[in-house]
Structure formats: C-alpha cells, structure tokens
Design an enzyme around this catalytic site. Structure first.
Site, PDB file in Angstrom:
ATOM      1  N   SER A   7       2.324 -11.467   7.478  1.00 50.93           N
ATOM      2  CA  SER A   7       1.370 -10.429   7.868  1.00 50.93           C
ATOM      3  C   SER A   7       0.268 -10.999   8.744  1.00 50.93           C
ATOM      4  CB  SER A   7       0.750  -9.775   6.629  1.00 50.93           C
ATOM      5  OG  SER A   7      -0.314  -8.935   7.008  1.00 50.93           O
ATOM      6  N   HIS A  32       4.814  -8.819  10.205  1.00 50.79           N
ATOM      7  CA  HIS A  32       4.346  -7.638   9.482  1.00 50.79           C
ATOM      8  C   HIS A  32       2.999  -7.216  10.060  1.00 50.79           C
ATOM      9  CE1 HIS A  32       4.755  -5.053   5.925  1.00 50.79           C
ATOM     10  NE2 HIS A  32       3.438  -5.149   5.790  1.00 50.79           N
ATOM     11  N   ASP A  34      -0.016  -4.613   9.588  1.00 51.70           N
ATOM     12  CA  ASP A  34      -0.662  -3.683   8.661  1.00 51.70           C
ATOM     13  C   ASP A  34      -1.625  -2.772   9.415  1.00 51.70           C
ATOM     14  OD1 ASP A  34       0.321  -4.446   5.989  1.00 51.70           O
ATOM     15  OD2 ASP A  34      -0.594  -6.376   6.452  1.00 51.70           O
ATOM     16  N   MET A  36      -4.199   0.214   9.274  1.00 59.37           N
ATOM     17  CA  MET A  36      -5.073   0.935   8.343  1.00 59.37           C
ATOM     18  C   MET A  36      -6.028   1.820   9.134  1.00 59.37           C
ATOM     19  SD  MET A  36      -6.061  -2.154   5.721  1.00 59.37           S
ATOM     20  CE  MET A  36      -4.849  -3.392   5.251  1.00 59.37           C
ATOM     21  N   HIS A  65       3.714  -1.494   8.981  1.00 53.43           N
ATOM     22  CA  HIS A  65       3.353  -0.845   7.717  1.00 53.43           C
ATOM     23  C   HIS A  65       2.190   0.103   7.987  1.00 53.43           C
ATOM     24  CE1 HIS A  65       1.823  -1.504   3.301  1.00 53.43           C
ATOM     25  NE2 HIS A  65       2.154  -0.247   3.548  1.00 53.43           N
ATOM     26  N   MET A  67      -0.409   2.339   6.866  1.00 49.41           N
ATOM     27  CA  MET A  67      -1.266   2.783   5.775  1.00 49.41           C
ATOM     28  C   MET A  67      -2.242   3.809   6.346  1.00 49.41           C
ATOM     29  SD  MET A  67      -1.925  -0.798   3.761  1.00 49.41           S
ATOM     30  CE  MET A  67      -1.451  -1.959   5.042  1.00 49.41           C
ATOM     31  N   MET A 136       4.781  -2.203  -3.241  1.00 48.17           N
ATOM     32  CA  MET A 136       3.487  -2.875  -3.197  1.00 48.17           C
ATOM     33  C   MET A 136       3.176  -3.508  -4.550  1.00 48.17           C
ATOM     34  SD  MET A 136       2.245  -2.528  -0.126  1.00 48.17           S
ATOM     35  CE  MET A 136       0.540  -3.022  -0.394  1.00 48.17           C
ATOM     36  N   GLY A 144      -5.452 -10.477   0.496  1.00 47.80           N
ATOM     37  CA  GLY A 144      -5.930 -11.486  -0.442  1.00 47.80           C
ATOM     38  C   GLY A 144      -6.115 -11.018  -1.867  1.00 47.80           C
ATOM     39  N   ASP A 174       5.379  -6.634  -1.038  1.00 48.17           N
ATOM     40  CA  ASP A 174       4.163  -6.997  -0.304  1.00 48.17           C
ATOM     41  C   ASP A 174       2.974  -6.950  -1.254  1.00 48.17           C
ATOM     42  OD1 ASP A 174       2.078  -7.340   1.469  1.00 48.17           O
ATOM     43  OD2 ASP A 174       2.362  -5.433   2.504  1.00 48.17           O
ATOM     44  N   GLY A 175       2.211  -8.059  -1.281  1.00 44.70           N
ATOM     45  CA  GLY A 175       0.973  -8.073  -2.049  1.00 44.70           C
ATOM     46  C   GLY A 175       0.815  -9.285  -2.933  1.00 44.70           C
ATOM     47  N   GLY A 196       0.767 -13.004   3.624  1.00 45.82           N
ATOM     48  CA  GLY A 196      -0.285 -13.089   4.625  1.00 45.82           C
ATOM     49  C   GLY A 196      -1.114 -14.339   4.495  1.00 45.82           C
TER      50      GLY A 196
END
Length: 222
Positions: A7, A32, A34, A36, A65, A67, A136, A144, A174-175, A196
C-alpha cells in the site's frame, strides 16, 4: 498465484516512483492504492489524477481500494486513470450488483471489501460476479492500525463457499499485516496480502517486500 500488494499510503510520496520500483524489485506484483474521500472514512488521501500520473512508471497491477461514498460516480475516473482492480465497500453501495457490472464494463476486475463488523453473508449474493473479496482486519480509514485477528474467521467461510460453489474470486486481506502474522493469514487460504507500513515504513521497501514474498511463495502450491 499468491500476490503481495504493498500500500503506497505508507510510501514516501516525494519519491513515489522509486518506492514503487523498489517493491517491484522485491517481488511484489500489485500496488495497493487506498482512496479515501473524507465521507465514508474520516481521512482524505488522493484521487484519480495520482493514479494517472504514476501509471506510466510501472507495469504492476493497480489494485485500487475505494473507501468512498457513492463509488459508482467515480469508478470511470479511476478506470480511465489506469486501475486494473476496483474494490468497493459493501457498506458504501446501495446497488452493489450494479456497481460490479459497471466495473466490469470498464474493463477492470471487480472486488468487494467488507469491514471487520460486516459478515460474509452480506456479499453472498454477488460472490459469483466477483474477482476479489477483500477482508479488512482493521477498520478502514487509517494506516498503521493494530491487526484484528478475530476478523480472520471470515476467511475459512469464503474458502468453503468458493469451493462449494466452484467460484473463482481471490481472497485478499488488508490491515495490520506484518511479517509476524503473515503465516497466520496465509495458513487460512488467502490469495493476496496488503501491507503498508510493514513494507514502506522499514526504510528498505525492496528488502521488506522480498521477505514477504519469500513467505508467500511457500504457499504457491498449497
């Protein structure tokens, strides 16, 4: 094929092309991204123009992804910017099946993401249309975060349903994924891992990606 999707949310954006090249050299197959919007999640990251600007610098798969609220309004922008996979949140879609159809019509693979508190059953009716399900193991919106192992219980359910219904979607996680828990995740039958800070936060993303891939490759024949 088992894949690693670093990520770039945790990357150094002042040298993004170098960071992407480093993880590719370490064996990563995906990047990846992200996205947002400050609505579906609290934070804001970046939009389609960033994808378009970095698309020429790499041939890695762009694993996007989303979001964001009302993703159907924006998926054309991301597809045109170079996305290969577009992953939308179940929780953000009022017509999930229609969104999946639109993603496919744009020539992209379609994925659906479920948060830690969303059961697998919520996406059961569209699994036959999907290329990916993203589970997730943190709540979306911040990098983080601490890994939530309780969310992993969804993975064996997805593996079982996929086998019983003879479906072909990949299972991605992911996560909070790190070298400390990646085997725990891979043992359950995951196909793709997002990481990430465990890669870009090490100071040597090439070496970190290589370490992840050395473990992921052990599961290629499993």
């Amino acid at each position: 094929m088992k894949t690693l999707s670093p990520s770039i949310l945790s990357a150094d954006f002042s040298k993004l092309a170098e960071e992407i090249d480093a993880v590719k050299s370490g064996g990563a197959q995906y990047i990846h991204l992200d996205i947002m919007d400050g609505r579906f999640v609290q934070n804001i990251t970046f939009g389609a123009p960033i994808l378009k600007s970095i698309r020429p610098v790499t041939d890695l798969v762009f694993d996007v992804h989303l979001m964001i609220e009302e993703p159907e309004k924006y998926i054309s922008d991301f597809a045109n910017a170079g996305a290969d996979i577009l992953n939308v949140h179940f929780e953000a879609c009022t017509d999930l099946s229609g969104v999946i159809d639109k993603i496919h019509s744009l020539g992209c693979k379609a994925g659906v993401t479920i948060r830690p508190d969303t059961p697998v059953e919520a996406v059961g009716s569209v699994l036959n249309k999907l290329d990916m399900v993203l589970v997730m193991t943190v709540y979306p919106g911040f990098s983080g975060q601490k890994f939530m192992p309780e969310a992993l219980k969804k993975i064996p359910i997805l593996v079982k349903v996929r086998k019983e219904r003879k479906l072909n979607f990949d299972i991605q996680v992911d996560g909070g994924i790190s070298l400390k828990n990646i085997r725990q995740v891979m043992d359950l039958g995951v196909d793709s891992v997002v990481a990430g800070s465990a890669i870009f936060g090490t100071g040597d993303p090439k070496a970190a990606a290589s370490e992840f891939m050395s473990i992921i490759r052990e599961y290629e024949t499993n």
